[in-house]
Motif scaffolding. Structure first.
Motif: not given
Length: 99
Positions: A26-34
C-alpha cells in the motif's frame, strides 16, 4: 483499486499499522504532529505530508490513531471535513470517552 491510505497519528499503533500496510504494497500518506515520528516513518517509505488537510486531499481512505476524542475532532476541523471517505479511528477514543 487504489491502494492508497492516509494515516493521521504515527505513534506506536499508527506507525505499526502504516508500516504493515507499506509492507503489503500500500501507499501510505501520513502525518503526525511530532516531527521525529514523521522523520522515522519517512525512512519506512511512508509518504509524509505537511498537514492533515493534505492527507484528506490525497488519500481515498483515512485512518486515525489518536489519543482522545478531542484529537479526532481537531483533525476533522483541520481538514475542513473534506474527507473523501469516512475516517476510521484506530485509537483509544471510544475507550477514553466511556471511562
Amino acid at each position: 483499486m487504489d491502494k492508497t491510505v492516509g494515516m493521521v497519528g504515527l505513534g506506536i499503533m499508527g506507525s505499526a499499522i502504516a508500516c504493515n500496510l507499506v509492507d503489503r504494497g500500500w501507499r501510505v500518506i501520513g502525518f503526525d504532529i511530532d516531527a521525529a515520528r514523521r522523520a522515522e516513518l519517512a525512512l519506512a517509505n511512508v509518504t509524509i505530508v505537511d498537514n492533515v488537510g493534505e492527507v484528506a486531499r490525497d488519500a481515498p481512505i483515512i485512518m486515525t490513531s489518536l489519543p482522545s476524542p478531542a484529537a479526532v475532532e481537531a483533525v476533522a476541523q483541520a481538514s475542513n471535513r473534506q474527507f473523501r471517505s469516512v475516517p476510521a479511528d484506530c485509537g483509544r477514543t471510544l475507550y477514553a470517552r466511556h471511562r
